[in-house]
Design a protein around this motif. Structure first.
Motif, PDB file in Angstrom:
ATOM      1  N   HIS A 421      -3.341  -3.583   6.733  1.00 12.25           N
ATOM      2  CA  HIS A 421      -3.513  -3.345   5.292  1.00 12.25           C
ATOM      3  C   HIS A 421      -2.300  -3.867   4.510  1.00 12.25           C
ATOM      4  O   HIS A 421      -2.438  -4.584   3.514  1.00 12.25           O
ATOM      5  CB  HIS A 421      -3.704  -1.841   5.034  1.00 12.25           C
ATOM      6  N   LEU A 422      -1.098  -3.531   4.992  1.00 11.06           N
ATOM      7  CA  LEU A 422       0.112  -3.890   4.238  1.00 11.06           C
ATOM      8  C   LEU A 422       0.431  -5.389   4.315  1.00 11.06           C
ATOM      9  O   LEU A 422       1.144  -5.911   3.457  1.00 11.06           O
ATOM     10  CB  LEU A 422       1.294  -3.044   4.735  1.00 11.06           C
ATOM     11  N   THR A 423      -0.102  -6.046   5.327  1.00  7.58           N
ATOM     12  CA  THR A 423       0.141  -7.489   5.461  1.00  7.58           C
ATOM     13  C   THR A 423      -0.348  -8.251   4.226  1.00  7.58           C
ATOM     14  O   THR A 423       0.200  -9.302   3.870  1.00  7.58           O
ATOM     15  CB  THR A 423      -0.536  -8.005   6.757  1.00  7.58           C
ATOM     16  N   ARG A 424      -1.303  -7.735   3.548  1.00  4.47           N
ATOM     17  CA  ARG A 424      -1.849  -8.414   2.357  1.00  4.47           C
ATOM     18  C   ARG A 424      -0.846  -8.415   1.191  1.00  4.47           C
ATOM     19  O   ARG A 424      -1.032  -9.091   0.189  1.00  4.47           O
ATOM     20  CB  ARG A 424      -3.139  -7.722   1.906  1.00  4.47           C
ATOM     21  N   PHE A 425       0.225  -7.623   1.345  1.00  8.49           N
ATOM     22  CA  PHE A 425       1.224  -7.516   0.269  1.00  8.49           C
ATOM     23  C   PHE A 425       2.516  -8.273   0.608  1.00  8.49           C
ATOM     24  O   PHE A 425       3.432  -8.310  -0.216  1.00  8.49           O
ATOM     25  CB  PHE A 425       1.559  -6.045   0.005  1.00  8.49           C
ATOM     26  N   GLY A 426       2.572  -8.835   1.808  1.00  9.94           N
ATOM     27  CA  GLY A 426       3.740  -9.652   2.185  1.00  9.94           C
ATOM     28  C   GLY A 426       4.923  -8.834   2.644  1.00  9.94           C
ATOM     29  O   GLY A 426       5.219  -8.767   3.832  1.00  9.94           O
ATOM     30  N   GLY A 427       5.599  -8.200   1.716  1.00 11.31           N
ATOM     31  CA  GLY A 427       6.784  -7.419   2.093  1.00 11.31           C
ATOM     32  C   GLY A 427       7.522  -6.923   0.877  1.00 11.31           C
ATOM     33  O   GLY A 427       7.143  -7.190  -0.268  1.00 11.31           O
ATOM     34  N   VAL A 428       8.590  -6.185   1.176  1.00 12.47           N
ATOM     35  CA  VAL A 428       9.419  -5.577   0.133  1.00 12.47           C
ATOM     36  C   VAL A 428      10.860  -5.984   0.380  1.00 12.47           C
ATOM     37  O   VAL A 428      11.338  -5.877   1.517  1.00 12.47           O
ATOM     38  CB  VAL A 428       9.383  -4.032   0.224  1.00 12.47           C
ATOM     39  N   ARG A 429      11.544  -6.426  -0.649  1.00 12.99           N
ATOM     40  CA  ARG A 429      13.011  -6.548  -0.579  1.00 12.99           C
ATOM     41  C   ARG A 429      13.546  -6.071  -1.924  1.00 12.99           C
ATOM     42  O   ARG A 429      12.959  -6.377  -2.973  1.00 12.99           O
ATOM     43  CB  ARG A 429      13.451  -7.995  -0.301  1.00 12.99           C
TER      44      ARG A 429
END
Ligand code: GLY
Ligand code: MN
Ligand code: MN
Length: 453
Positions: A421-429
C-alpha cells in the motif's frame, strides 16, 4: 552590494549583504588567520585562488552555468565572476584581480561595490591573462583552482595539506556565514510553501518546481543543487532527477528536496506532503516527529555517527509502531532491515557547498571511518560549536531493496500488505539544517518556516 545582472528583490544579494555587512570584517579576519596558519605550517608564502573559468559544451560555443571555486567565494560574496583571482600574502591586504571585460554580448560584471571592497586591493582586468601582472612571482605559492584556470607561470598546484586544513576549518561557520545561511533558509522556505500550494492545486512536477523557483527567487541553473520534485512513487528514487510536465491522475504524495542560495551559501530542505491517505499521513507525521527529536539532540561533543545509529533505532521504532515490521528496532538495525527502508546517511555538513567538504576527515585530512555497514554516511566528525549539519531521516519503499528483503529470514516479520500500500507513495524524507552551538541547537530551517508564519 549589487552583483552582476541580478535584480534587487527583497532578498537580493544587495540586501543580504547589507544585513550581514557588519559581520564581514570579522569573517575575513578569520579566513586570513586560517590561511596564515595553513601557509606557515606547510611552507608557503602566498595563497592564490582562481575563481574559475566558464566551461564550454563540447564542440559548441554555449557555456555550462558557471560555478565558482568555493575557496574563492569564502573570501568575498562574488559568485558569478569567472577569470578573477585573489592573491594573499600574510600580513598584507589581499589583492583581487577583477575581470571586467568590455562585453556587449553579455552583461559585464558591474564595478566592485560593497563592504568587502575596502578590504581588497582591487585591480581591474580587461583580459583574463592580465591577472599575471598582479600575482606574486617570488616565494612559494599555494595555487588553488581547477587546472583549466591556469595562467602562464601560475598552474594550480592545490597542495593537499593546505586544502585539508582549510576544508577542515570550513565546518566552523563565522557569524557572517550563519547570517547568510539563515537568509538562504528563508528563501528556501518560501519556495517550499509555494511548492506545497502547487501540489495541492494538482500541478505537475514541473509546475511544482516552477512554483518553488519563482517563490525562492531562483532559476533552474542557480539553485545550489538540482531540485528533487517527486510525486507519488517517484519519491522512492532518492535523487529522482526528472520533472514530468504531465500531472498524474492522482496526487497522493509529494517529496520535494530543494534549497536556495544567498551569496554563495546554500540551504538544503526536504519536505514530504501527504494528500488524503491516513496510513501515509501517519508515516509522514511519525518521521517528522523523529526528525525534530534528532535535530534537538545536536550538541557539541556528540559523535555524529552515534546520532546516525540512533536514527536507525528510532526509524525502526516507527516501522514497528505503524505495523510495517514486527521486530525489535535493535534487531532491525543489526540485520540490516532498517537500511532497506533508510538506505542513506543521516546528513552532512553544509555551507559553501550543499555537501560541504571534510565531513569525514580530521585536520590533517585523515579519514574518520564510517560505522561498518553504513557506506553512505557523509559525516563522521564530532559536533562542535559553529558547525551546521543537515538532519534528514527518511523511510522509503524502494522496490529493488524490498525484493532483496523478501529473500531474507526477516521477510516473515514484514507486513507486506501494508508495504505494498505504502509503495504507491514512494517515501518520506524530512530535512532541516541545524546549527550546533555551545548550548541548545538552532534549527535554521524550522526558524525560517516559523518566520513565514
Ligand atoms: N539534496 C541532497 C541531500 O539532501 O543531500
Ligand atoms: Mn542533504
Ligand atoms: Mn536535500
Amino acid at each position: 552590494m549589487r552583483q552582476n545582472n541580478q535584480a534587487a528583490t527583497s532578498e537580493s544579494p544587495a540586501m543580504s549583504f547589507f544585513s550581514s555587512r557588519h559581520l564581514y570584517p570579522a569573517h575575513l579576519s578569520t579566513i586570513k588567520t586560517r590561511v596564515d596558519t595553513a601557509l606557515s605550517r606547510h611552507g608557503f608564502d602566498h595563497l592564490l585562488v582562481a575563481s574559475g573559468i566558464e566551461k564550454m559544451r563540447f564542440l559548441d560555443d554555449t557555456p555550462y552555468p558557471f560555478k565558482v571555486n568555493p575557496q574563492f567565494k569564502q573570501w568575498l560574496p562574488l559568485t558569478r565572476h569567472p577569470h578573477c583571482w585573489i592573491a594573499y600574502t600574510p600580513g598584507r591586504k589581499p589583492v583581487l584581480a577583477y575581470y571586467q571585460p568590455d562585453d556587449y554580448w553579455h552583461v559585464p560584471p558591474s564595478p566592485p561595490e560593497g563592504e568587502w571592497v575596502e578590504h581588497f586591493d582591487i585591480r581591474v582586468l580587461a583580459d583574463p591573462v592580465e591577472a599575471v601582472l598582479h600575482l606574486p612571482t617570488n616565494g612559494r605559492s599555494a595555487i588553488i583552482g581547477e587546472a583549466d584556470a591556469a595562467l602562464p607561470g601560475f598552474a594550480p598546484n592545490n597542495p593537499k595539506a593546505v586544502l585539508d586544513y582549510l576544508h577542515f576549518h570550513r565546518a566552523f561557520k563565522t557569524p557572517y556565514e550563519l547570517a547568510l545561511m539563515r537568509l538562504a533558509q528563508r528563501k528556501g522556505a518560501r519556495g517550499h510553501v509555494a511548492a506545497r500550494h502547487a501540489f495541492l492545486g494538482r500541478e505537475s512536477e514541473a509546475g511544482i518546481n516552477a512554483a518553488f523557483l519563482a517563490a525562492a527567487g531562483h532559476t533552474d541553473s542557480d539553485v545550489p543543487y538540482n531540485n528533487i520534485v517527486a510525486l507519488n512513487q517517484n519519491g522512492a528514487t532518492l535523487h529522482y532527477q526528472y520533472k514530468q510536465f504531465e500531472a498524474p491522475s492522482e496526487h497522493r504524495s509529494l517529496l520535494i528536496d530543494a534549497g536556495a542560495e544567498v551569496d554563495g551559501y546554500a540551504s538544503d530542505i526536504t519536505r514530504t506532503w501527504a494528500n488524503g491517505d491516513q496510513a501515509f499521513a501517519e508515516l509522514v507525521s511519525a518521521v517528522d516527529n523523529e526528525q525534530q527529536q534528532l535535530a534537538g539532540k545536536v550538541r557539541a561533543d556528540l559523535d555524529y555517527r552515534d546520532l546516525h545509529l540512533e536514527t536507525h533505532l528510532r526509524l525502526g521504532g516507527v516501522l514497528k509502531a505503524l505495523d510495517i515490521v514486527d521486530m525489535d528496532p535493535g534487531n532491525m538495525l543489526e540485520t540490516g532491515v532498517t537500511s532497506t527502508f533508510f538506505p542513506h546517511g543521516l546528513g552532512h555538513p553544509i555551507g559553501l557547498q550543499v555537501h560541504d567538504v571534510a565531513g569525514f576527515s580530521d585536520v590533517d585530512g585523515k579519514l574518520i571511518p564510517r560505522p561498518e555497514g553504513h557506506p553512505f554516511l557523509r559525516m563522521t566528525r564530532t559536533l562542535a560549536p559553529g558547525m551546521v549539519v543537515t538532519i534528514e531521516p527518511g523511510i522509503y519503499f524502494i522496490p529493488t531493496l524490498l525484493e532483496k528483503l523478501k529473500a531474507t529470514a526477516q521477510a516473515k516479520s514484514v507486513n507486506w500488505k501494508k508495504v505494498e500500500h505504502l509503495t504507491r507513495f514512494g517515501g518520506v524524507r524530512i530535512e532541516d539544517e541545524v546549527h550546533c552551538t555551545d548550548a541548545a541547537p538552532e534549527n535554521l530551517t524550522r526558524d525560517a518556516f516559523a518566520e513565514l508564519g
